[in-house]
Write an enzyme that holds these catalytic residues in place. Structure first.
Site, PDB file in Angstrom:
ATOM      1  N   LYS A  46      10.297   0.759  35.535  1.00 44.09           N
ATOM      2  CA  LYS A  46      10.106   2.079  35.796  1.00 44.09           C
ATOM      3  C   LYS A  46      11.465   3.035  34.902  1.00 44.09           C
ATOM      4  O   LYS A  46      11.456   3.546  34.315  1.00 44.09           O
ATOM      5  CB  LYS A  46       8.839   3.075  36.304  1.00 44.09           C
ATOM      6  CG  LYS A  46      10.261   2.853  37.590  1.00 44.09           C
ATOM      7  CD  LYS A  46       8.919   1.673  38.617  1.00 44.09           C
ATOM      8  CE  LYS A  46       9.811   1.548  39.664  1.00 44.09           C
ATOM      9  NZ  LYS A  46       9.220   0.317  40.149  1.00 44.09           N
TER      10      LYS A  46
ATOM     11  N   ASP B 232       0.680  -0.926  -0.257  1.00 48.36           N
ATOM     12  CA  ASP B 232      -0.364   0.092   0.194  1.00 48.36           C
ATOM     13  C   ASP B 232       1.051   1.266  -0.412  1.00 48.36           C
ATOM     14  O   ASP B 232       1.584   1.166   0.701  1.00 48.36           O
ATOM     15  CB  ASP B 232      -0.899   0.348   1.345  1.00 48.36           C
ATOM     16  CG  ASP B 232      -2.114   1.135   1.104  1.00 48.36           C
ATOM     17  OD1 ASP B 232      -1.659   2.451   0.616  1.00 48.36           O
ATOM     18  OD2 ASP B 232      -2.958   1.403   1.974  1.00 48.36           O
TER      19      ASP B 232
ATOM     20  N   CYS C   2       1.459   3.144   3.073  1.00 52.48           N
ATOM     21  CA  CYS C   2       2.202   2.406   4.843  1.00 52.48           C
ATOM     22  C   CYS C   2       3.683   2.707   4.474  1.00 52.48           C
ATOM     23  O   CYS C   2       4.588   2.363   3.731  1.00 52.48           O
ATOM     24  CB  CYS C   2       1.823   0.852   4.386  1.00 52.48           C
ATOM     25  SG  CYS C   2       3.155  -0.136   5.239  1.00 52.48           S
TER      26      CYS C   2
ATOM     27  N   VAL D 218       7.160 -10.012  40.861  1.00 48.06           N
ATOM     28  CA  VAL D 218       6.750  -9.860  39.772  1.00 48.06           C
ATOM     29  C   VAL D 218       6.391 -10.433  38.712  1.00 48.06           C
ATOM     30  O   VAL D 218       5.596 -11.148  38.630  1.00 48.06           O
ATOM     31  CB  VAL D 218       6.469  -8.058  39.372  1.00 48.06           C
ATOM     32  CG1 VAL D 218       6.205  -8.092  37.825  1.00 48.06           C
ATOM     33  CG2 VAL D 218       6.536  -7.368  40.478  1.00 48.06           C
TER      34      VAL D 218
ATOM     35  N   CYS E  39       5.996  -0.222   3.894  1.00 48.44           N
ATOM     36  CA  CYS E  39       6.051  -0.545   3.230  1.00 48.44           C
ATOM     37  C   CYS E  39       6.914   0.098   1.758  1.00 48.44           C
ATOM     38  O   CYS E  39       7.975  -0.346   1.245  1.00 48.44           O
ATOM     39  CB  CYS E  39       4.848  -0.103   1.732  1.00 48.44           C
ATOM     40  SG  CYS E  39       3.149  -1.978   3.122  1.00 48.44           S
TER      41      CYS E  39
ATOM     42  N   GLY F  11       1.416   0.157  39.875  1.00 49.43           N
ATOM     43  CA  GLY F  11       1.329  -1.146  39.524  1.00 49.43           C
ATOM     44  C   GLY F  11       0.080  -2.079  39.230  1.00 49.43           C
ATOM     45  O   GLY F  11       0.019  -1.712  37.925  1.00 49.43           O
TER      46      GLY F  11
ATOM     47  N   ARG G 183      -4.613  -0.938   2.559  1.00 51.94           N
ATOM     48  CA  ARG G 183      -4.917  -1.609   4.152  1.00 51.94           C
ATOM     49  C   ARG G 183      -6.170  -0.641   4.579  1.00 51.94           C
ATOM     50  O   ARG G 183      -6.302  -1.671   6.130  1.00 51.94           O
ATOM     51  CB  ARG G 183      -3.596  -0.836   4.735  1.00 51.94           C
ATOM     52  CG  ARG G 183      -3.321  -0.113   4.806  1.00 51.94           C
ATOM     53  CD  ARG G 183      -1.813   0.321   5.473  1.00 51.94           C
ATOM     54  NE  ARG G 183      -1.602   2.031   5.353  1.00 51.94           N
ATOM     55  CZ  ARG G 183      -1.046   2.727   6.290  1.00 51.94           C
ATOM     56  NH1 ARG G 183      -0.883   1.741   7.518  1.00 51.94           N
ATOM     57  NH2 ARG G 183      -1.057   3.790   6.076  1.00 51.94           N
TER      58      ARG G 183
ATOM     59  N   ILE H  31      -2.855  -0.585  38.430  1.00 55.98           N
ATOM     60  CA  ILE H  31      -3.197   0.795  37.726  1.00 55.98           C
ATOM     61  C   ILE H  31      -3.402   1.147  36.801  1.00 55.98           C
ATOM     62  O   ILE H  31      -2.267   1.314  36.093  1.00 55.98           O
ATOM     63  CB  ILE H  31      -3.251   1.955  38.725  1.00 55.98           C
ATOM     64  CG1 ILE H  31      -3.912   1.799  40.328  1.00 55.98           C
ATOM     65  CG2 ILE H  31      -5.095   3.018  38.020  1.00 55.98           C
ATOM     66  CD1 ILE H  31      -3.620   2.894  41.099  1.00 55.98           C
TER      67      ILE H  31
END
Length: 704
Positions: free
Chosen positions: A373, A128, A131, A284, A134, A402, A158, A404
């Site tokens: 972070k 395209d 794009c 974590v 592309c 965390g 697209r 949220i």
């Protein structure tokens, strides 16, 4: 002779019986599939190499299997062991069908860039002109041609038929010099609009039939479809496939992976699970692993594919995780280089090794999910630039607050808004300390020791209590709120170590509460980016966020003020955000990189150069506590100094009953004023003969 004729007749009758049975099975299967009202037409039904199982080819080349009576329909891969090696018959059939379709496109309907010298292979590219990726692929075509690869372009607007891309592609295909027209269009030059009988619509529909949903999409000579541009970026090490066989480990992963979907067949296809590598199995990392295992089916229903932990890099065992059967390594870079891994989850923390790990993963074409972070705040600009270059995603929801989902809320949910300001309690340790000081009258050192004992604070609590951790998070929030590059080095930080219970109590008496607040505000002159103790009116919701909980308040011109509250840390709350990022990445993996949500909410070439203001140029109201001798005229002197600098007093509280050694605490609240003016005023106040010691200054925010 008679016997020979009898056997010949019997054989012919048997063949006729088998043929009739096959015809009956085909009709039965077709009838069953038609009753399901599939959107994908059936092209053929034939017996498979497995006795009693029939291969159903759909338009576009994809394959199903069915029983002769049509009562069982199976989607998945059929392997046959040939010479001791597994051969994927399904993939082979699908690729052969796609190769036949694609390689059958007449050369006159394509834009062809021939190989230099003898052609070794060819690729067909659905493209395209609108794009950007592309365009990047097109820049590599000359080098591919030199390596003996013929590049054949077909059209795939697209954004659909009738879109600007469709009109541009029609102009290219209607040009007398298609190659020249395509080169000009990709270079940003205009070509004459033209209309003619052209194959753009037909090629668009062809692409859809084989599963193309974004550009560029590359089809190899053997029919393998490769979505996106990132793989061809590694063309120096590319091995053009010459076989449809797959390794035994791939067969094993298919045999022992859980089905992706329990839905009845509706024209969608089960695909291989996405394989992830977890780097770091601490708090974590362990939570992430457990959530992925416990909620595997629910997560797959949301993502559309299963998510499988294919490797874990860790230094020590996590007793909370049952990782039996999962490959383990002590080398995080092994995960980043593992060809089976699609997504690397970085949970090791820190700046240096984590940065190298993430960049290595990106270089190898892998998507990244991180909760780091510090890494994003300090090295995010570099990481995001490399990710854009490679066409991969870096997701970081868990890096801020965390559990949220505030990153997604600002980046997507509030995308209609001009964000005015963001303010947040984004460090649970500091909030726990201030809550205990206010509710129980405890001194800072005492509460800090308890926070360390409870695991809320590190042995070295500097990042938490001096505001550095919060500044990392605020830097990220400011970038996605205002569309600016990450600039952690310009954030102002001030800790809570010097706060006293006296100031906490005075604030309470004035109707305020002290919180360790991160504030990012857009002004005419620039962006305020600051973390410091702050007085907030006690009736604000955010002022009542206590303990280790976090909250982020966002003010937009359309939505007004919104508050996001929840656990800012912890094993599973943070893992919730990590896994949510994984689901987002899995959904977007095959999409055009240019159509994905930008890392920092705004398109990279649209980021603002609005400067970060030094703290002296920021504006705030102030709480001042002055220790003054109990002499006549002191208050008048204080008022005069403030007035001369354009600082208006909102209220004064004098605590004669707390007089000690002849000194009386004088507490003032001011209206908003530039920090520089307040600095000058404090210098003058401290020079007064009747003022003893340093003036305590705490900023005030109304957040209304």
């Amino acid at each position: 002779m008679r016997v020979t004729q009898i056997f010949a007749a019997a054989a012919l009758a048997l063949v006729s019986t088998f043929a009739a049975a096959a015809d009956d099975a085909e009709q039965t299967i077709r009838k069953t599939l038609q009753s399901l009202q599939l959107d994908v037409p059936v092209e053929s039904v034939a017996a498979s190499p497995l006795n009693g199982l029939y291969e159903v080819k759909l338009k576009g080349g994809r394959v199903l299997y069915a029983s002769a009576d049509g009562q069982f329909v199976m989607q998945g891969y059929l392997f046959q062991i040939q010479d001791g090696k597994p051969v994927n018959l399904t993939e082979k059939a699908e690729r052969q069908a796609i190769a036949k379709t694609i390689n059958g496109i007449p050369a006159g309907e394509m834009v062809v860039y021939p190989a230099v010298g003898q052609a070794k292979s060819h690729i067909t590219v659905f493209t395209d002109t609108t794009c950007p990726y592309c365009h990047k692929l097109h820049a590599e075509v000359p080098e591919l041609n030199k390596r003996g690869i013929e590049v054949r372009y077909v059209a795939f607007p697209r954004q659909g038929l009738g879109s600007p891309g469709d009109e541009q592609l029609q102009a290219v295909w209607c040009s007398s010099d298609r190659k020249g027209a395509l080169d000009k269009m990709i270079d940003g030059k205009e070509i004459k609009a033209a209309k003619c009988a052209n194959p753009v619509s037909k090629q668009f529909q062809l692409g859809q039939s084989i599963g193309v949903n974004g550009t560029p999409a590359i089809v190899l000579e053997n029919g393998q479809v490769i979505p996106g541009y990132q793989l061809l970026r590694r063309w120096p090490s590319w091995r053009w496939p010459t076989s449809n066989s797959i390794a035994s480990r791939d067969l094993r992963s298919w045999l022992f992976s859980r089905p992706v979907s329990c839905r009845s067949f509706n024209g969608e296809f089960t695909v291989k699970p996405v394989k992830v590598g977890i780097c770091g199995l601490g708090t974590v990392g362990g939570g992430t692993f457990n959530v992925l295992q416990r909620n595997a089916e629910e997560i797959a229903r949301r993502a559309g594919r299963g998510i499988e932990v294919a490797q874990i890099a860790m230094r020590s065992q996590n007793p909370n995780c049952q990782i039996t059967g999962t490959p383990i390594t002590a080398d995080v870079f092994e995960v980043a280089s593992n060809p089976e891994i699609d997504i690397v989850i970085e949970l090791i923390g820190g700046y240096t090794i984590a940065r190298d790990l993430v960049l290595k993963a990106i270089e190898n074409g892998k998507h990244v999910v991180t909760a780091n972070k510090a890494l994003i705040a300090v090295h995010g600009n570099e990481i995001f630039a490399k990710a854009r270059e490679k066409g991969v995603i870096v997701a970081f929801e868990a890096a801020v607050a965390g559990g949220i989902p505030v990153i997604k809320a600002i980046r997507e949910g509030l995308s209609a808004n001009r964000i005015n300001w963001v303010a947040g309690i984004i460090n649970g340790t500091g909030n726990f300390i201030l809550t205990e000081m206010r509710e129980k009258g405890r001194a800072f050192p005492d509460v800090l020791a308890e926070a360390q004992a409870l695991g809320y604070a590190e042995a070295d609590p500097t990042f938490d209590v001096e505001g550095i951790d919060a500044a990392h998070k605020l830097t990220i929030l400011a970038s996605i709120a205002f569309g600016i590059p990450l600039q952690f080095d310009k954030a102002y930080t001030e800790g809570i170590t010097k706060l006293t219970t006296a100031d906490v109590n005075y604030a309470e008496a004035l109707g305020y509460r002290i919180k360790h607040l991160g504030v990012a505000r857009s002004t005419v002159n620039g962006i305020e980016l600051r973390v410091h103790p702050t007085l907030i009116p006690a009736d604000r919701l955010i002022a009542n966020v206590n303990g280790v909980m976090n909250a982020v308040m966002v003010n937009g011109d359309a939505a007004g003020s919104t508050l996001f509250y929840g656990a800012g840390a912890g094993m599973e709350p943070t893992a919730s955000s990590v896994v949510a990022d994984l689901v987002d990445v899995v959904r977007a993996m095959t999409s055009d990189p240019e159509n994905r949500v930008p890392h920092l909410a705004f398109q990279p070439d649209s980021l603002s150069a609005h400067p970060i203001l030094p703290i002296e140029a920021c504006e705030s109201a102030y709480y001042l506590r002055i220790q003054a001798k109990d002499h006549p005229g002191v208050l008048a002197q204080v008022a005069s100094i403030l007035s001369e600098r354009g600082i208006n007093i909102e209220s004064i509280m004098q605590k004669e009953v707390e007089e000690h050694d002849g000194l009386v605490p004088m507490i003032l609240l001011t209206h908003r004023v530039l920090e520089q003016r307040m600095n000058d005023a404090i210098t003058a106040l401290e020079a007064l003969q009747d003022v003893v010691g340093n003036v305590v200054r705490i900023r005030v925010e109304q957040l209304n």
